[in-house]
Design an enzyme around this catalytic site. Structure first.
Site, PDB file in Angstrom:
ATOM      1  CE  LYS A 149     -23.308 101.649  31.204  1.00  0.00           C
ATOM      2  NZ  LYS A 149     -22.218 101.172  31.737  1.00  0.00           N
ATOM      3  CE1 TYR A 172     -25.486 100.979  28.565  1.00  0.00           C
ATOM      4  CE2 TYR A 172     -26.277 103.183  28.027  1.00  0.00           C
ATOM      5  CZ  TYR A 172     -25.479 102.198  28.245  1.00  0.00           C
ATOM      6  OH  TYR A 172     -24.277 103.059  27.867  1.00  0.00           O
TER       7      TYR A 172
END
Length: 312
Positions: free
Chosen positions: A169, A165
């Site tokens: 991002k 993640y």
């Protein structure tokens, strides 16, 4: 500088068309609702067709223009279909909000290839394919547009257990900077937003859990969370999206902008913070000798700071 009246009037998206991925619920639905209330027609996307349909129906029943286009973002086929639906249904596309996301949290030595690939596909590849499809259509139709990419504090600072993640991002923030340069001549702005809100992705944080539960009972979040931590509801984050899609933000591009609770922030770009020099270059030993008194004297911190919960 525009007057306050001019600035208010500029937040009018009548005639604009937006696609919001992952907008069947949570932050995505809050973004889509804020865009619709500002006058935009909205294409609602969600992995689950029933969820997307219900979200679109709720907007239409409230007097807005919205349609549902379900599908799992990541492939070029789904991205092209979302943009095509906006054009066929409403005549154009002006705004793409890449919000869709999933979590597969595990520490490095326990993370599987599937855990990694699933998150990268949805977040990073999904952002790429959807932004590319929107950019192609916006450049062809002329008149500019807005890409609003959804980032995270994890992508700015890293976060324990979130290799996939955080990497996705961080890549999204880098893509916003890159695309802002590539699409500037076409009048297309590109920004990453960094929302912090009580959602399914944050409610599992132990420090926040009792306050999220209280909020669900109708109790307001305390000021130390809303202002001090910049933590609030999904609706608190939503205003940033129609602003970035509006004429009031035509000169804002390539930025990472945080919002949550009562707080609005601007994240810095990575940059060199210290430098040292050695005539003729460096050896491993001269780096070791100089490190703690030069560039390594103030190392950068990592991770998302723990919430500062006041003592009872």
């Amino acid at each position: 500088m525009p007057s306050s009246t001019d600035a208010t009037a500029a937040i009018d998206l009548t005639g604009k068309v937006a696609v919001v991925t992952g907008s069947g619920r949570g932050l995505g639905l809050a973004y889509a609702t804020a865009l619709a209330r500002a006058g935009a027609a909205v294409v609602i996307n969600d992995l689950d067709g029933d969820t997307a349909g219900q979200a679109a129906k709720s907007l239409v029943e409230a007097g807005h223009r919205a349609v549902a286009e379900p599908g799992a973002v990541g492939t070029a086929e789904v991205a092209d279909r979302l943009v095509a639906r906006a054009v066929s249904e409403f005549g154009r596309i002006d705004v793409m909000v890449t919000n869709a996301g999933i979590l597969r949290d595990r520490v490095l030595w326990k993370m599987t290839d599937d855990d990694f690939d699933a998150v990268i596909t949805t977040h990073l590849r999904g952002t790429f394919t959807c932004a590319r499809a929107a950019a192609v259509a916006m450049r062809e139709q002329g008149g500019g547009g807005s890409l609003v990419l959804v980032g995270s504090p994890a992508g700015q600072r890293g976060n324990f257990g979130q290799t996939n993640y955080a990497a996705a991002k961080a890549g999204i923030a880098a893509m916003a900077r890159t695309w802002s340069m590539e699409l500037g001549r076409a009048g297309i702005t590109v920004n990453a937003i960094v929302p912090v809100a009580a959602t399914a992705m944050t409610e599992t944080i132990p420090a926040f859990a009792p306050y999220v539960e209280a909020m669900r009972r109708g109790e307001p979040l305390p000021a130390f969370l809303r202002a001090g931590e910049g933590f609030g509801t999904a609706e608190d984050c939503a205003a940033l999206v129609p602003f970035l899609a509006s004429d009031a933000a035509r000169d804002i591009t390539g930025q990472c902008i945080g919002i949550g609770g009562d707080r609005l922030t601007l994240w810095s770009h990575p940059q060199e913070t210290a430098a040292a020099y050695a005539d003729g270059g460096w050896s491993p030993q001269t780096i070791a000798d100089a490190w703690h008194t030069s560039v390594g004297a103030a190392p950068q911190s990592v991770g998302i700071p723990a919430p500062r919960i006041p003592e009872a």
